[in-house]
Design an enzyme around this catalytic site. Structure first.
Site, mmCIF file in Angstrom:
data_model
loop_
_atom_site.group_PDB
_atom_site.id
_atom_site.type_symbol
_atom_site.label_atom_id
_atom_site.label_comp_id
_atom_site.label_asym_id
_atom_site.label_seq_id
_atom_site.Cartn_x
_atom_site.Cartn_y
_atom_site.Cartn_z
ATOM 1 N N ASP A 282 0.890 -1.140 0.016
ATOM 2 C CA ASP A 282 0.001 -0.162 -0.130
ATOM 3 C C ASP A 282 1.048 1.196 0.041
ATOM 4 O O ASP A 282 1.655 1.291 -0.850
ATOM 5 C CB ASP A 282 -0.922 0.074 1.093
ATOM 6 C CG ASP A 282 -2.052 0.868 1.062
ATOM 7 O OD1 ASP A 282 -3.040 0.888 0.338
ATOM 8 O OD2 ASP A 282 -1.788 1.940 2.000
ATOM 9 N N TYR A 517 -2.013 11.157 2.795
ATOM 10 C CA TYR A 517 -2.844 11.472 1.672
ATOM 11 C C TYR A 517 -2.958 12.905 1.164
ATOM 12 O O TYR A 517 -3.493 13.282 0.324
ATOM 13 C CB TYR A 517 -4.221 10.960 1.953
ATOM 14 C CG TYR A 517 -4.640 9.587 1.829
ATOM 15 C CD1 TYR A 517 -4.653 8.772 0.829
ATOM 16 C CD2 TYR A 517 -4.429 8.861 2.986
ATOM 17 C CE1 TYR A 517 -4.972 7.477 0.845
ATOM 18 C CE2 TYR A 517 -4.614 7.466 3.206
ATOM 19 C CZ TYR A 517 -4.895 6.654 2.142
ATOM 20 O OH TYR A 517 -5.070 5.279 2.208
ATOM 21 N N HIS A 575 -7.010 -6.473 -0.950
ATOM 22 C CA HIS A 575 -5.972 -5.617 -0.625
ATOM 23 C C HIS A 575 -4.918 -5.888 0.297
ATOM 24 O O HIS A 575 -3.958 -5.399 0.168
ATOM 25 C CB HIS A 575 -6.758 -4.157 -0.334
ATOM 26 C CG HIS A 575 -5.687 -3.293 -0.073
ATOM 27 N ND1 HIS A 575 -4.875 -2.679 -1.075
ATOM 28 C CD2 HIS A 575 -5.223 -2.581 0.991
ATOM 29 C CE1 HIS A 575 -4.127 -1.608 -0.822
ATOM 30 N NE2 HIS A 575 -4.372 -1.496 0.697
#
Length: 608
Positions: A282, A517, A575
């Site tokens: 990730d 982010y 994921h």
């Protein structure tokens, strides 16, 4: 074997005895005669019975305590590293390892069995003893233990199944041994005033650094750490900045890829690590690609799980490009500080139970339940479904895929597009087959990724049994090397019942993880400075067929930029690769790591 003499003494006594007997018998021994060499050659051919080791793991996960009784000498021989390695391996996978040379008693003396039963707090009628020497089983049988004579592996496993009631001859993918946070070495590296990184390490050998993603912690690698250490690697699992016991600076710029990589270089410097293999998942995948791109001299090889590499495109603004991918809309919702935090922290236990979900039916502990989204006016429809899995007239349509969440940008008929919430919800769990990932330990660890004020903690018996003494919970904030560790370590109170686990709601701030982010354009601008570079070192890309956000198709064409790229694919995986398919991933990583070119000897640099 009772510890009276060492192995070297035994070899010497045996060789002296052989020479004396040969001399008295008029026999000439060969010049190369050596008892020690014969023992070392025998040891070199020895291997661990992997199916039996796996059976021991399965029994432990089903509530059995496991113990190894060895008849062995105190080993001071030239081959003693083999003994040390073997004992280290056994202690990692069994609850108890008893060596005859330490106890002063060996098999088949009943005393060693009595000692083992006392240490395990078990009655003879509750114990099963396996041994490949029948003579060693007789005293145990007389004491009331069930016994199995080891002849061949398959028959042993069948007998063990019958005696234990636990299925051991299964074709299902085995779950590797997970490391216990209480039994690994924890370290803290001060990067600069106000910033430090927490890590755990295990093993000895070539260095492999593991970098997790959002919203995880170092413990997301718990199934890889022992496997890599057993294979002869020194494993360092970082807790990335903003998570767990690493500091979470408030400045958003601290979480840019440029700063994260600079910090990682300092981390390696302060541990005296000149070069390492980097493995990331990730956001950790983005970090390791950038390290390979900007600091290639520090990276021996690089591997990424799920996260592909793409060079920055100067022709299209990164934000505009991301808007063309609906699956990334959640990242735009994360941009405004405080907004996503307010929703995520309302019930962090529920949030993470929904985020961290497996794509495979039957994986995990079945933490399911009604999240009460109908009460908020949302309606659920079974998986698989069209994008509007959860919808409300005039509001965004929420798509909950296995292991990911996304916000549909296209409005419902007659409605305007809007981004005014982050729905932490899922479709019917019976229909979408998304139980939580393996073990309560996982959820407890993921919860530790979010930082919050430290308060009194309590882990009930059910969780403690599964987590094997998980020690992530602290009652006081602390500091190391002059760097305060935020306002606390981990979420407060975790309880577990027969079919559910709940985190008592307390204030926390997931700003650190979310700040990763909030550097979209700074990351893009930094990447543009290296847009023409290629990654020339050995590299591995592992894709997951059921990852709806980091879909395998996004990795197409990577070979153009990474000539030494090796690809592996796990179709039945979402994921959370290292937790969903740990055994398969371990095989992939070990095969790749063991096939890398050998470490280059360190250059000899003259002292100044």
């Amino acid at each position: 074997m009772r510890g009276r003499v060492t192995l070297s003494q035994l070899f010497w006594e045996m060789e002296e005895g052989c020479r004396q007997h040969a001399s008295a018998s008029g026999i000439a021994l060969p010049p190369t005669f050596s008892v020690a060499r014969a023992f070392e050659e025998m040891a070199a051919k020895g291997t661990v019975n992997a199916p039996l080791l796996q059976a021991a793991r399965v029994l432990r996960r089903n509530g059995f305590k496991t113990c190894v009784l060895t008849n062995n000498w105190v080993d001071d021989s030239t081959g003693r590293l083999f003994t040390a390695t073997l004992m280290n391996l056994l202690r990692r996978h069994f609850d108890l390892v008893l060596e005859s040379c330490r106890l002063g008693v060996c098999k088949p003396d009943p005393e060693i069995y009595a000692y083992a039963l006392a240490a395990l707090q078990a009655k003879p009628q509750e114990a099963i003893l396996l041994d490949d020497i029948g003579e060693n089983l007789k005293p145990a049988q007389e004491m009331g233990m069930a016994t199995v004579l080891v002849r061949d592996t398959e028959s042993v496993l069948k007998e063990l199944e019958e005696l234990s009631g636990v299925q051991l001859l299964t074709q299902e993918e085995p779950l590797p041994t997970a490391c216990n946070p209480a039994n690994v070495t924890h370290g803290y590296v001060p990067i600069r005033p106000g910033v430090q990184l927490h890590f755990v390490e295990m093993g000895h050998g070539p260095i492999v650094c593991l970098c997790h993603g959002f919203p995880e912690s170092w413990l997301s690698w718990r199934y890889q750490i022992p496997a890599l250490a057993d294979a002869g690697f020194r494993v360092i699992a970082l807790e990335m900045k903003g998570y767990g016991e690493s500091t979470a600076p408030p400045d958003i710029k601290e979480y840019s890829q440029e700063q994260i990589c600079k910090d990682l270089v300092v981390f390696l410097d302060k541990l005296g690590i000149t070069q390492t293999v980097l493995v990331g998942h990730d956001w950790g995948g983005a970090v390791v690609w950038n390290m390979a791109l900007f600091y290639p001299e520090r990276v021996r090889a690089v591997a990424s799980l799920n996260t592909p590499y793409r060079p920055a495109d100067p022709a299209v603004d990164i934000v505009e490009k991301m808007k063309t991918y609906p699956t990334f809309d959640y990242q735009f919702y994360f941009q405004e500080p405080g907004v996503a935090e307010a929703e995520l922290e309302k019930d962090i236990g529920r949030t993470l139970k929904v985020l961290i979900r497996s794509t495979r039916q039957g994986v995990g502990v079945g933490l399911r339940g009604d999240l009460g989204w109908e009460q908020r006016g949302f309606t659920a429809c079974p998986w698989p479904a069209q994008p509007d899995v959860l919808s409300k007239p005039g509001q965004p349509r929420w798509s909950s895929t296995c292991g990911t969440l996304s916000l549909a940008t296209s409005p419902m008929p007659g409605a305007k597009s809007s981004r005014n919430g982050f729905a932490v919800a899922h479709s019917d769990p019976q229909a979408c087959h998304t139980p939580c990932l393996p073990s309560l330990c996982c959820l407890a660890a993921v919860k530790s990724a979010f930082r919050q004020p430290s308060v009194g903690t309590r882990v009930n018996a059910s969780l403690r049994a599964v987590a094997q003494g998980l020690r992530l919970f602290r009652t006081q904030s602390s500091s190391h090397a002059g760097c305060a560790v935020g306002s606390g370590m981990v979420p407060a109170v975790v309880t577990a019942g027969a079919g559910s686990q709940h985190l008592h709601p307390v204030p926390l701030s997931p700003s650190g993880p979310l700040n990763w982010y909030r550097n979209i354009r700074p990351n893009w601008r930094w990447a543009l400075s290296a847009k023409d570079r290629k990654i020339m070192m050995p590299a591995l890309m592992v894709t997951a067929g059921k990852d709806a956000v980091l879909h395998p198709s996004m990795s197409r064409g990577m070979e153009e930029w990474i000539p030494q790229l090796r690809r592996e694919h796990l179709e039945e995986c979402g994921h959370w690769t290292q937790m969903e398919r740990p055994a398969a991933l371990n095989r992939i990583l070990l095969e790749w790591l063991e096939g890398l070119p050998p470490d280059t000897p360190l250059p000899k640099i003259s002292r100044l």
